[in-house]
Design a protein around this motif. Structure first.
Motif, PDB file in Angstrom:
ATOM      1  N   SER A 152     -20.024 -19.621 -18.505  1.00 29.27           N
ATOM      2  CA  SER A 152     -19.238 -20.269 -17.462  1.00 29.27           C
ATOM      3  C   SER A 152     -18.287 -19.240 -16.891  1.00 29.27           C
ATOM      4  CB  SER A 152     -18.424 -21.431 -18.036  1.00 29.27           C
ATOM      5  OG  SER A 152     -19.268 -22.410 -18.573  1.00 29.27           O
ATOM      6  N   VAL A 153     -17.871 -19.464 -15.664  1.00 20.77           N
ATOM      7  CA  VAL A 153     -16.933 -18.579 -14.983  1.00 20.77           C
ATOM      8  C   VAL A 153     -15.725 -19.412 -14.561  1.00 20.77           C
ATOM      9  CG1 VAL A 153     -16.572 -17.062 -12.997  1.00 20.77           C
ATOM     10  CG2 VAL A 153     -18.819 -17.148 -14.098  1.00 20.77           C
ATOM     11  N   VAL A 154     -14.536 -18.911 -14.880  1.00 25.90           N
ATOM     12  CA  VAL A 154     -13.299 -19.562 -14.459  1.00 25.90           C
ATOM     13  C   VAL A 154     -12.497 -18.531 -13.676  1.00 25.90           C
ATOM     14  CG1 VAL A 154     -11.304 -20.926 -15.161  1.00 25.90           C
ATOM     15  CG2 VAL A 154     -13.331 -20.863 -16.644  1.00 25.90           C
ATOM     16  N   VAL A 155     -12.098 -18.900 -12.459  1.00 26.19           N
ATOM     17  CA  VAL A 155     -11.369 -18.000 -11.569  1.00 26.19           C
ATOM     18  C   VAL A 155      -9.938 -18.521 -11.426  1.00 26.19           C
ATOM     19  CG1 VAL A 155     -11.322 -16.998  -9.251  1.00 26.19           C
ATOM     20  CG2 VAL A 155     -13.517 -17.519 -10.329  1.00 26.19           C
ATOM     21  N   PHE A 156      -8.977 -17.605 -11.481  1.00 27.57           N
ATOM     22  CA  PHE A 156      -7.554 -17.955 -11.385  1.00 27.57           C
ATOM     23  C   PHE A 156      -6.885 -17.112 -10.303  1.00 27.57           C
ATOM     24  CE2 PHE A 156      -8.954 -18.228 -15.759  1.00 27.57           C
ATOM     25  CZ  PHE A 156      -8.526 -19.480 -16.159  1.00 27.57           C
ATOM     26  N   ASP A 157      -5.859 -17.684  -9.680  1.00 28.44           N
ATOM     27  CA  ASP A 157      -5.084 -16.980  -8.661  1.00 28.44           C
ATOM     28  C   ASP A 157      -3.667 -17.557  -8.677  1.00 28.44           C
ATOM     29  OD1 ASP A 157      -5.612 -15.217  -6.057  1.00 28.44           O
ATOM     30  OD2 ASP A 157      -4.257 -16.844  -5.499  1.00 28.44           O
ATOM     31  N   ILE A 158      -2.665 -16.703  -8.595  1.00 27.23           N
ATOM     32  CA  ILE A 158      -1.280 -17.166  -8.602  1.00 27.23           C
ATOM     33  C   ILE A 158      -0.925 -17.746  -7.238  1.00 27.23           C
ATOM     34  CG2 ILE A 158       1.151 -16.470  -8.795  1.00 27.23           C
ATOM     35  CD1 ILE A 158       0.261 -14.343 -10.806  1.00 27.23           C
ATOM     36  N   ASN A 159      -0.294 -18.902  -7.238  1.00 24.40           N
ATOM     37  CA  ASN A 159       0.173 -19.516  -5.994  1.00 24.40           C
ATOM     38  C   ASN A 159       1.495 -18.884  -5.575  1.00 24.40           C
ATOM     39  OD1 ASN A 159      -1.965 -21.398  -5.945  1.00 24.40           O
ATOM     40  ND2 ASN A 159      -0.844 -22.774  -7.295  1.00 24.40           N
ATOM     41  N   GLY A 160       1.584 -18.483  -4.320  1.00 24.46           N
ATOM     42  CA  GLY A 160       2.853 -18.007  -3.764  1.00 24.46           C
ATOM     43  C   GLY A 160       3.265 -16.611  -4.179  1.00 24.46           C
ATOM     44  N   LEU A 161       2.352 -15.782  -4.640  1.00 25.68           N
ATOM     45  CA  LEU A 161       2.743 -14.440  -5.086  1.00 25.68           C
ATOM     46  C   LEU A 161       3.278 -13.593  -3.928  1.00 25.68           C
ATOM     47  CD1 LEU A 161       2.984 -12.475  -7.469  1.00 25.68           C
ATOM     48  CD2 LEU A 161       0.722 -11.628  -6.850  1.00 25.68           C
ATOM     49  N   LYS A 162       2.663 -13.686  -2.774  1.00 24.14           N
ATOM     50  CA  LYS A 162       3.144 -12.904  -1.621  1.00 24.14           C
ATOM     51  C   LYS A 162       4.586 -13.299  -1.285  1.00 24.14           C
ATOM     52  CE  LYS A 162       2.243 -11.748   3.233  1.00 24.14           C
ATOM     53  NZ  LYS A 162       3.432 -10.959   3.269  1.00 24.14           N
ATOM     54  N   TYR A 163       4.866 -14.591  -1.292  1.00 21.75           N
ATOM     55  CA  TYR A 163       6.221 -15.071  -1.030  1.00 21.75           C
ATOM     56  C   TYR A 163       7.191 -14.504  -2.064  1.00 21.75           C
ATOM     57  CZ  TYR A 163      10.197 -18.167  -0.432  1.00 21.75           C
ATOM     58  OH  TYR A 163      11.465 -18.651  -0.234  1.00 21.75           O
ATOM     59  N   THR A 164       6.783 -14.526  -3.326  1.00 19.82           N
ATOM     60  CA  THR A 164       7.631 -13.982  -4.388  1.00 19.82           C
ATOM     61  C   THR A 164       7.895 -12.503  -4.158  1.00 19.82           C
ATOM     62  OG1 THR A 164       6.847 -15.594  -6.007  1.00 19.82           O
ATOM     63  CG2 THR A 164       7.784 -13.544  -6.880  1.00 19.82           C
ATOM     64  N   ASN A 165       6.840 -11.735  -3.909  1.00 21.82           N
ATOM     65  CA  ASN A 165       7.001 -10.295  -3.681  1.00 21.82           C
ATOM     66  C   ASN A 165       7.904 -10.021  -2.481  1.00 21.82           C
ATOM     67  OD1 ASN A 165       5.419  -9.448  -5.832  1.00 21.82           O
ATOM     68  ND2 ASN A 165       3.558  -9.377  -4.616  1.00 21.82           N
ATOM     69  N   ASP A 166       7.707 -10.762  -1.392  1.00 17.28           N
ATOM     70  CA  ASP A 166       8.477 -10.545  -0.162  1.00 17.28           C
ATOM     71  C   ASP A 166       9.936 -10.942  -0.305  1.00 17.28           C
ATOM     72  OD1 ASP A 166       6.138  -9.649   0.993  1.00 17.28           O
ATOM     73  OD2 ASP A 166       5.830 -11.438   2.241  1.00 17.28           O
ATOM     74  N   ASN A 167      10.214 -11.990  -1.083  1.00 17.82           N
ATOM     75  CA  ASN A 167      11.569 -12.527  -1.154  1.00 17.82           C
ATOM     76  C   ASN A 167      12.343 -12.176  -2.422  1.00 17.82           C
ATOM     77  OD1 ASN A 167      11.874 -14.354   1.344  1.00 17.82           O
ATOM     78  ND2 ASN A 167       9.831 -14.810   0.557  1.00 17.82           N
ATOM     79  N   TYR A 168      11.638 -11.847  -3.491  1.00 18.61           N
ATOM     80  CA  TYR A 168      12.323 -11.552  -4.749  1.00 18.61           C
ATOM     81  C   TYR A 168      11.987 -10.175  -5.308  1.00 18.61           C
ATOM     82  CZ  TYR A 168      13.329 -16.510  -4.553  1.00 18.61           C
ATOM     83  OH  TYR A 168      13.761 -17.754  -4.156  1.00 18.61           O
ATOM     84  N   GLY A 169      11.021  -9.506  -4.692  1.00 17.23           N
ATOM     85  CA  GLY A 169      10.656  -8.159  -5.113  1.00 17.23           C
ATOM     86  C   GLY A 169       9.401  -8.133  -5.970  1.00 17.23           C
ATOM     87  N   HIS A 170       8.779  -6.978  -5.962  1.00 14.52           N
ATOM     88  CA  HIS A 170       7.525  -6.812  -6.702  1.00 14.52           C
ATOM     89  C   HIS A 170       7.726  -6.872  -8.208  1.00 14.52           C
ATOM     90  CE1 HIS A 170       4.720  -6.053  -3.415  1.00 14.52           C
ATOM     91  NE2 HIS A 170       5.780  -5.565  -2.786  1.00 14.52           N
ATOM     92  N   GLU A 171       8.928  -6.592  -8.695  1.00 13.66           N
ATOM     93  CA  GLU A 171       9.173  -6.704 -10.134  1.00 13.66           C
ATOM     94  C   GLU A 171       8.976  -8.148 -10.585  1.00 13.66           C
ATOM     95  OE1 GLU A 171      11.544  -5.461  -7.991  1.00 13.66           O
ATOM     96  OE2 GLU A 171      11.099  -3.346  -8.322  1.00 13.66           O
ATOM     97  N   CYS A 172       9.487  -9.092  -9.785  1.00 14.28           N
ATOM     98  CA  CYS A 172       9.296 -10.515 -10.119  1.00 14.28           C
ATOM     99  C   CYS A 172       7.824 -10.893  -9.995  1.00 14.28           C
ATOM    100  CB  CYS A 172      10.145 -11.399  -9.204  1.00 14.28           C
ATOM    101  SG  CYS A 172      11.880 -11.436  -9.665  1.00 14.28           S
ATOM    102  N   GLY A 173       7.161 -10.397  -8.960  1.00 12.84           N
ATOM    103  CA  GLY A 173       5.732 -10.657  -8.808  1.00 12.84           C
ATOM    104  C   GLY A 173       4.943 -10.119  -9.984  1.00 12.84           C
ATOM    105  N   ASP A 174       5.283  -8.915 -10.413  1.00 10.13           N
ATOM    106  CA  ASP A 174       4.608  -8.323 -11.577  1.00 10.13           C
ATOM    107  C   ASP A 174       4.833  -9.163 -12.834  1.00 10.13           C
ATOM    108  OD1 ASP A 174       3.751  -6.287  -9.928  1.00 10.13           O
ATOM    109  OD2 ASP A 174       5.085  -4.762 -10.785  1.00 10.13           O
ATOM    110  N   GLN A 175       6.038  -9.687 -13.001  1.00  6.02           N
ATOM    111  CA  GLN A 175       6.314 -10.535 -14.164  1.00  6.02           C
ATOM    112  C   GLN A 175       5.456 -11.796 -14.133  1.00  6.02           C
ATOM    113  OE1 GLN A 175       8.155  -9.967 -16.984  1.00  6.02           O
ATOM    114  NE2 GLN A 175       8.122  -7.917 -16.102  1.00  6.02           N
ATOM    115  N   MET A 176       5.260 -12.359 -12.942  1.00 12.88           N
ATOM    116  CA  MET A 176       4.411 -13.544 -12.823  1.00 12.88           C
ATOM    117  C   MET A 176       2.970 -13.202 -13.228  1.00 12.88           C
ATOM    118  SD  MET A 176       5.888 -15.241  -9.351  1.00 12.88           S
ATOM    119  CE  MET A 176       5.417 -16.945  -9.582  1.00 12.88           C
TER     120      MET A 176
END
Length: 181
Positions: free
Chosen positions: A53-77
């Protein structure tokens, strides 16, 4: 002395191979390891012995996080989601495909088992969101899965496409719900 040097070189070659197949940020298998696994699965399909089986995942709102809180927060997510997925789906079967995209390739052919794992993952993420973390943003993810169908699926790609479409449907539902709030 030559034998010792040969053993050290062999050990170092194994280390280098492992490093080349590992994502630095998450310690999960990387895209190259995933592509290698796809070749193995397609070979199994050709021989009539595939079961996955294949399960695909993607973080919701990562671009918003990176743009508004910085890539460090995005990386933590990214790191937090990777950690939780690897706990629920077995680290050796989870790949970081790109940015915030993860893929689990499991041997299970049981939809109930997959749904149970996704439920456990959701609970783990909910618990994580209640904890005090360095970057205290709500982590949310979308997912989709598909099970290989013997006699119907002629390649890994067909199964992946169904899982990916299901993930995008789930992501669309997430954003539709956010708009209604």
């Amino acid at each position: 002395k030559i034998h010792t040097t040969q053993e050290q070189l062999t050990d170092y070659m194994h280390y280098l191979e492992k490093q080349s197949l590992t994502d630095d940020m998450t310690s999960l298998a990387n895209r190259d390891a995933y592509l290698k696994r796809i070749k193995e699965i397609n070979n199994d399909i050709e021989k009539g012995r595939a079961s996955f089986s294949v399960v695909v995942f993607d973080i919701n709102g990562l671009k918003y996080t990176n743009d508004n809180y910085g890539h460090e927060c995005g990386d933590q997510m990214i790191i937090h989601l990777a950690d939780q997925i690897s706990r629920v789906f077995d680290k050796e079967k989870v790949y970081r495909f790109g940015g915030d995209e993860f893929i689990a390739v499991t041997e299970t052919m049981d939809e109930e088992d997959l749904c149970d794992r996704l439920h456990r993952l959701s609970i783990a993420i909910d618990q994580l969101n209640k904890e005090d973390r360095e970057c205290n943003l709500v982590l949310s993810f979308s997912h989709g899965y598909a099970i290989y169908i013997l006699g119907e699926d002629s390649s890994y790609r067909e199964v992946f496409k169904r899982a990916d479409m299901a993930m995008y449907k789930n992501k669309g539902e997430y954003y539709d719900e956010k708009r209604l709030m």
